[in-house]
Design an enzyme around this catalytic site. Structure first.
Site, PDB file in Angstrom:
ATOM      1  N   HIS A  47      44.624  40.800  41.147  1.00 11.42           N
ATOM      2  CA  HIS A  47      43.356  40.013  41.600  1.00 11.42           C
ATOM      3  C   HIS A  47      43.474  38.469  41.935  1.00 11.42           C
ATOM      4  O   HIS A  47      44.816  37.957  41.668  1.00 11.42           O
ATOM      5  CB  HIS A  47      42.199  40.020  40.464  1.00 11.42           C
ATOM      6  CG  HIS A  47      42.280  39.236  39.150  1.00 11.42           C
ATOM      7  ND1 HIS A  47      43.165  39.689  38.374  1.00 11.42           N
ATOM      8  CD2 HIS A  47      42.176  37.772  38.995  1.00 11.42           C
ATOM      9  CE1 HIS A  47      43.280  38.657  37.401  1.00 11.42           C
ATOM     10  NE2 HIS A  47      42.792  37.709  37.782  1.00 11.42           N
ATOM     11  N   HIS A 129      46.006  32.158  43.844  1.00 13.61           N
ATOM     12  CA  HIS A 129      47.430  32.970  43.510  1.00 13.61           C
ATOM     13  C   HIS A 129      46.857  34.334  42.937  1.00 13.61           C
ATOM     14  O   HIS A 129      45.791  34.391  42.201  1.00 13.61           O
ATOM     15  CB  HIS A 129      48.303  32.237  42.716  1.00 13.61           C
ATOM     16  CG  HIS A 129      47.899  31.959  41.274  1.00 13.61           C
ATOM     17  ND1 HIS A 129      46.897  31.000  41.010  1.00 13.61           N
ATOM     18  CD2 HIS A 129      47.928  32.663  40.318  1.00 13.61           C
ATOM     19  CE1 HIS A 129      46.551  31.038  39.734  1.00 13.61           C
ATOM     20  NE2 HIS A 129      47.189  31.982  39.006  1.00 13.61           N
TER      21      HIS A 129
HETATM   22  P1  2AM Z   1      46.358  33.607  35.708  1.00 14.74           P
HETATM   23  O1  2AM Z   1      46.330  34.782  36.617  1.00 14.74           O
HETATM   24  O2  2AM Z   1      46.701  32.463  36.674  1.00 14.74           O
HETATM   25  O3  2AM Z   1      46.688  33.537  34.475  1.00 14.74           O
HETATM   26  C1  2AM Z   1      41.781  36.324  33.579  1.00 14.74           C
HETATM   27  O4  2AM Z   1      42.420  35.651  32.644  1.00 14.74           O
HETATM   28  C2  2AM Z   1      42.127  35.315  34.716  1.00 14.74           C
HETATM   29  O5  2AM Z   1      41.544  34.020  34.896  1.00 14.74           O
HETATM   30  C3  2AM Z   1      43.471  35.222  34.960  1.00 14.74           C
HETATM   31  O6  2AM Z   1      43.795  35.629  36.449  1.00 14.74           O
HETATM   32  C4  2AM Z   1      43.968  33.907  34.637  1.00 14.74           C
HETATM   33  O7  2AM Z   1      44.507  33.275  35.537  1.00 14.74           O
HETATM   34  C5  2AM Z   1      42.739  33.021  35.234  1.00 14.74           C
HETATM   35  N1  2AM Z   1      42.531  31.916  34.354  1.00 14.74           N
HETATM   36  C6  2AM Z   1      42.084  30.651  34.630  1.00 14.74           C
HETATM   37  N2  2AM Z   1      42.146  29.523  33.725  1.00 14.74           N
HETATM   38  C7  2AM Z   1      42.355  30.689  32.582  1.00 14.74           C
HETATM   39  C8  2AM Z   1      42.472  30.096  31.026  1.00 14.74           C
HETATM   40  N3  2AM Z   1      42.085  28.981  30.631  1.00 14.74           N
HETATM   41  N4  2AM Z   1      42.657  31.173  30.333  1.00 14.74           N
HETATM   42  C9  2AM Z   1      42.839  32.333  30.755  1.00 14.74           C
HETATM   43  N5  2AM Z   1      42.917  32.988  31.999  1.00 14.74           N
HETATM   44  C10 2AM Z   1      42.492  31.815  33.172  1.00 14.74           C
END
Ligand code: 2AM
Length: 187
Positions: A47, A129
């Site tokens: 996603h 991303h």
């Molecule tokens: P990431 O894919 O770049 O790790 C669910 O956790 C989604 O929220 C993930 O896609 C994650 O990004 C994003 N996300 C953004 N900030 C976050 C945080 N502080 N902790 C965990 N997930 C985060």
């Protein structure tokens, strides 16, 4: 006077879901370029995060839904092509060639409404991303793959659930992106 019992909290974020066919296509396209150790994100979890909320009391979900329903942004297409690595969180990601104005607008509108309603968001600039691998030991073998077209026509509120075999991202509700209304001619 008794204190109101604390509601259940759920770990939430707004994001763009990939259809199953695109999830599979991404998996196939990137597989040859991912090297070394790491935890690959299962295709059904792929996603793009628009705004991460963290733990939210579940009785605030209707407020999130109302706020999302008021957003009017036109559909857009992403060309997923750039592969990269962030050494700090140790993730390998796939990103679009460029950020269409409608995507930036959608993320900004969401964050603005969330902040306004008392849901603090991540202060870091929006870097759209799709995370492919977590705890990756090294970056991908190439910097780009042939573009995969992603027509984006909706965004969703997801719950991140922790299950015995890892996280699962479940869409709780989705909202369509709405084509811009044609301006009425003045003649
Ligand atoms: P990431 O894919 O770049 O790790 C669910 O956790 C989604 O929220 C993930 O896609 C994650 O990004 C994003 N996300 C953004 N900030 C976050 C945080 N502080 N902790 C965990 N997930 C985060």
């Amino acid at each position: 006077m008794s204190a109101r019992p604390a509601g259940r909290r759920r770990r939430l974020f707004f994001g763009l879901p990939l259809d199953a066919s695109l999830q599979a296509a991404v998996g196939t396209a990137v597989r040859p370029h991912v090297r070394g150790r790491g935890r690959r994100v299962p295709p059904e979890n792929l996603h793009l995060t628009l705004a991460f909320l963290g733990a939210v009391a579940e009785d605030r979900i209707p407020q999130l839904a109302a706020l999302a329903a008021g957003i009017a942004v036109a559909p857009f297409t992403l060309e997923l092509t750039r592969l990269g690595y962030w050494a700090r969180p140790r993730v390998i990601w796939l990103a679009p060639a460029s950020v269409p104005p409608a995507l930036a607008e959608l993320a900004a509108a969401l964050r603005e409404r969330l902040e306004g309603a008392g849901f603090p968001c991540d202060a870091r600039p929006f870097a759209p991303h799709v995370t492919l691998v977590r705890k990756a030991g090294r970056g991908p073998a190439v910097e780009a793959i042939p573009p995969l077209s992603w027509p984006v026509d909706r965004f969703c509120l997801f719950e991140s659930r922790t299950e015995p075999d890892g996280a699962r991202y479940v869409p709780l509700a989705c909202w369509p992106l709405t084509p811009a209304r044609e301006e009425e001619g003045d003649d």
